[in-house]
Design a protein around this motif. Structure first.
Motif, PDB file in Angstrom:
ATOM      1  N   TRP A 185      26.727 101.970  90.959  1.00 26.40           N
ATOM      2  CA  TRP A 185      26.748 103.385  91.319  1.00 26.40           C
ATOM      3  C   TRP A 185      27.721 104.118  90.401  1.00 26.40           C
ATOM      4  N   LEU A 186      27.328 105.315  90.001  1.00 22.45           N
ATOM      5  CA  LEU A 186      28.220 106.196  89.257  1.00 22.45           C
ATOM      6  C   LEU A 186      28.837 107.177  90.239  1.00 22.45           C
ATOM      7  N   VAL A 187      30.144 107.296  90.195  1.00 20.42           N
ATOM      8  CA  VAL A 187      30.835 108.273  91.041  1.00 20.42           C
ATOM      9  C   VAL A 187      31.620 109.204  90.134  1.00 20.42           C
ATOM     10  N   ALA A 188      31.483 110.510  90.393  1.00 20.85           N
ATOM     11  CA  ALA A 188      32.189 111.514  89.598  1.00 20.85           C
ATOM     12  C   ALA A 188      32.779 112.570  90.527  1.00 20.85           C
ATOM     13  N   THR A 210      21.247 109.420  96.113  1.00 21.91           N
ATOM     14  CA  THR A 210      22.359 110.285  95.712  1.00 21.91           C
ATOM     15  C   THR A 210      23.190 110.676  96.926  1.00 21.91           C
ATOM     16  N   VAL A 211      24.499 110.735  96.728  1.00 23.62           N
ATOM     17  CA  VAL A 211      25.427 111.229  97.745  1.00 23.62           C
ATOM     18  C   VAL A 211      26.207 112.394  97.149  1.00 23.62           C
ATOM     19  N   ILE A 212      26.308 113.500  97.904  1.00 25.55           N
ATOM     20  CA  ILE A 212      27.073 114.671  97.481  1.00 25.55           C
ATOM     21  C   ILE A 212      28.047 115.017  98.597  1.00 25.55           C
ATOM     22  N   VAL A 213      29.334 115.123  98.248  1.00 24.77           N
ATOM     23  CA  VAL A 213      30.363 115.431  99.248  1.00 24.77           C
ATOM     24  C   VAL A 213      31.231 116.571  98.724  1.00 24.77           C
ATOM     25  N   PRO A 214      30.997 117.802  99.194  1.00 24.83           N
ATOM     26  CA  PRO A 214      31.838 118.924  98.757  1.00 24.83           C
ATOM     27  C   PRO A 214      33.269 118.773  99.270  1.00 24.83           C
ATOM     28  N   PHE A 224      25.644 108.451  92.314  1.00 28.18           N
ATOM     29  CA  PHE A 224      24.258 108.196  91.957  1.00 28.18           C
ATOM     30  C   PHE A 224      24.031 106.695  91.789  1.00 28.18           C
ATOM     31  N   ARG A 225      22.959 106.202  92.369  1.00 34.60           N
ATOM     32  CA  ARG A 225      22.543 104.823  92.116  1.00 34.60           C
ATOM     33  C   ARG A 225      21.954 104.758  90.706  1.00 34.60           C
ATOM     34  N   LEU A 226      22.505 103.897  89.879  1.00 33.61           N
ATOM     35  CA  LEU A 226      22.064 103.773  88.501  1.00 33.61           C
ATOM     36  C   LEU A 226      20.899 102.802  88.383  1.00 33.61           C
ATOM     37  N   HIS A 227      20.047 103.083  87.426  1.00 32.83           N
ATOM     38  CA  HIS A 227      18.961 102.168  87.109  1.00 32.83           C
ATOM     39  C   HIS A 227      19.484 101.075  86.180  1.00 32.83           C
ATOM     40  N   PRO A 228      18.809  99.950  86.103  1.00 28.67           N
ATOM     41  CA  PRO A 228      19.240  98.912  85.158  1.00 28.67           C
ATOM     42  C   PRO A 228      19.337  99.467  83.740  1.00 28.67           C
ATOM     43  N   GLY A 229      20.455  99.156  83.095  1.00 23.71           N
ATOM     44  CA  GLY A 229      20.660  99.602  81.725  1.00 23.71           C
ATOM     45  C   GLY A 229      21.392 100.925  81.612  1.00 23.71           C
ATOM     46  N   CYS A 260      35.939 109.715  86.989  1.00 19.89           N
ATOM     47  CA  CYS A 260      34.617 109.107  87.123  1.00 19.89           C
ATOM     48  C   CYS A 260      34.697 107.620  86.814  1.00 19.89           C
ATOM     49  N   THR A 261      33.743 106.877  87.360  1.00 20.66           N
ATOM     50  CA  THR A 261      33.660 105.445  87.081  1.00 20.66           C
ATOM     51  C   THR A 261      32.309 104.932  87.545  1.00 20.66           C
ATOM     52  N   ASN A 262      31.916 103.784  87.029  1.00 23.49           N
ATOM     53  CA  ASN A 262      30.776 103.038  87.547  1.00 23.49           C
ATOM     54  C   ASN A 262      31.322 101.901  88.404  1.00 23.49           C
ATOM     55  N   TYR A 263      30.744 101.689  89.566  1.00 26.18           N
ATOM     56  CA  TYR A 263      31.297 100.659  90.439  1.00 26.18           C
ATOM     57  C   TYR A 263      30.188  99.879  91.137  1.00 26.18           C
TER      58      TYR A 263
END
Length: 530
Positions: A185-188, A210-214, A224-229, A260-263
């Motif tokens: 997942w990418l979180v920003a 997708t998750v959105i938190v104001p 965002f859930r990332l696709h392979p690659g 931001c990071t991918n986790y």
């Protein structure tokens, strides 16, 4: 002889919460953190009402409310982006605070650290790591390493709040059981955002969950859930990827990406939470997927449960056996929450179009019934925190549950106040519509020294003060709703506000073993109870 301080390892939100709670109870402590400062990473983002109630016990709730968005829960969307339902929780302000509250973890850690540094008996050491700990009689000896070299420190207890890569857990050879997930997942965390909703948004699109938190002041988190690659866990995403993913929701520039990071995530629980003088709390004891927003909140529950017990033992007011109730009270709910977070992710954040169709149809079918609407909107699908073992006794339906925090009328002014302000910071015994003779009977059978005694008046009657007891009455109907089933009985409430026992005046013996653990002299307590 004064016992040595308590050592807390890890200055994240759980460690800082535990430290503030201990310091508020007059226990000296040393807090060590391997990093040179608190975190600036994109981590936890939601505090629930129970966590705010815990911070209230440390005198910090009002300060923390200055940096959160008083939220209204989570809105779930279907596979086509249409609203499904809004989960608001069981009852607004049931515990005295909004059900779900968005925040930025670096801001929370700063608030907690600033408060901690203002308390007496606190020694905070950054850029300092624990490298060894050995039990030694009635305490432990810890070896701490910093740029100045190694030092030994005698401590009474060690609280491991040092996260998923816990040094305490490693030193004590404690394994974790569960599953490590490979989903990336990418979180920003972004700024300059136009979202002003007071709720989180979970978009169940199989092609891009997708998750959105104001947040406050134009801040907003995107996940965002990332696709392979598209990215690997533990790496920093490039701006082009972030810009492409947030494009359906906003325009963005590089300077508006705060962090931001991918986790990836784990769903694991430590095989044991105590080893001698060492305890595990938070991610050191359990790690879970983020979809229920309960990772940090579960760690705060750990701190609320354990710290008052550590304080009572440190001050010599309780038997050390009281500490054995920590894991039996907390492990079942934490384990259930880990499993629930996994299930929620599989359903809400599925990447299977067929499962998305089935999910949406099932939810709409539930929403067509009154029971189904309550089940979803009040989040009755979430595991309840109930103490079924530990410092509990008897089979009343309220036993093991958390006492709500309604506003109550308190004489002589009768100004409405939060219930916890009346209960104090120790054990409390509530007499719910009981006569004075019932109090006399219980006082003969149980050791009540040190307990806060409270007369509870139901049925819209005025509270009547009595010598040695406080009195409260219902201010808004919620006290009546919470304690109606305990009418004519006594309710023993623990400092973390969970109910230890409910008993009639003739059944006081059910509470004797519980008070024995919490008594300065357990043998004397047992003798009086017998």
């Amino acid at each position: 002889m004064t016992p040595p301080p308590v050592l807390i390892v890890g200055a994240g939100p759980v460690g800082l919460t535990a430290a503030n709670l201990l310091a508020a109870r007059g226990v000296p402590l040393v807090l060590v953190e391997r990093n040179p400062a608190t975190s600036d990473e994109a981590k936890a983002i939601s505090l629930d009402d129970e966590s705010l109630r815990t911070l209230q016990a440390a005198g910090l709730a009002e300060t923390v409310l200055e940096i959160v968005v008083p939220g209204t829960g989570t809105r779930y969307y279907d596979r086509k982006g249409r609203p499904l339902f809004h989960a608001r929780g069981p009852e607004p302000y049931r515990l005295g605070y909004p059900f779900k509250n968005q925040f930025a973890q670096p801001e929370l850690e700063k608030v907690l650290l600033d408060a901690l540094r203002g308390r007496p008996g606190v020694d905070v050491r950054f850029a300092t790591e624990l490298v060894d700990v050995k039990d030694s009689g009635h305490g432990a000896t810890a070896t701490l390493r910093s740029a100045d070299g190694d030092v030994s420190l005698d401590v009474s207890w060690v609280l491991g709040c040092d996260g998923g890569r816990s040094t305490i857990r490693e030193l004590r050879r404690i394994d974790m059981t569960g599953t490590s997930h490979r989903d990336v997942w990418l979180v920003a965390d972004t700024t300059g955002d136009a979202h002003d909703e007071r709720y989180g948004m979970h978009h169940g699109r199989p092609d891009r969950p997708t998750v959105i938190v104001p947040g406050r002041d134009g801040r907003c988190r995107y996940e965002f859930r990332l696709h392979p690659g598209e990215g690997d866990g533990g790496t920093r995403p490039d701006f082009a990827t972030i810009e492409r993913l947030v494009r359906p929701y906003r325009s963005i520039t590089p300077d508006q990406v705060e962090r931001c990071t991918n986790y990836t995530f784990n769903a694991v629980v430590a095989d044991r939470w105590r080893d001698g003088r060492c305890f595990l709390l938070g991610d050191a004891a359990h790690m879970m997927p983020p979809f229920a927003g309960q990772g940090l909140n579960s760690g705060v529950r750990d701190a609320a449960n354990l710290v008052w017990k550590i304080a009572e033992v440190w001050h010599g007011r309780a038997d050390e056996a009281l500490l054995d109730t920590y894991e039996p009270e907390r492990r079942p709910h934490a384990t259930a929450m880990v499993a629930f977070s996994e299930r929620l992710g599989r359903v809400v954040m599925t990447t299977s179009p067929a499962r998305g169709v089935l999910r949406d149809a099932t939810v709409r079918a539930l929403l067509a019934t009154p029971w189904g609407r309550r089940y979803l909107r009040e989040m009755r699908f979430r595991p309840r925190a109930v103490h079924e073992a530990g410092l509990v006794a008897g089979g009343h339906r309220l036993t093991g549950t958390q006492l709500p925090q309604p506003r109550v009328l308190v004489p002589p002014s009768l100004h409405p106040r939060p219930l916890d302000e009346v209960l104090g910071d120790g054990l409390a015994l509530l007499g719910v519509n009981v006569p004075a003779a019932a109090w006399d009977r219980v006082a003969r059978d149980l050791p009540l020294d040190g307990l806060t005694l409270v007369d509870v008046a139901l049925d819209e009657r005025l509270p009547r003060p009595n010598p040695g007891r406080r009195a409260v009455a219902d201010a808004d109907g919620r006290l009546q709703a919470a304690l109606a089933s305990a009418r004519g009985r006594f309710v023993l409430v623990k400092p973390d506000r969970y109910i230890a026992a409910v008993f009639s005046p003739l059944q006081a013996s059910v509470a004797a073993p519980l008070l024995a653990l919490c008594a300065r002299d357990a043998a004397d307590a047992e003798r009086r109870a017998g």
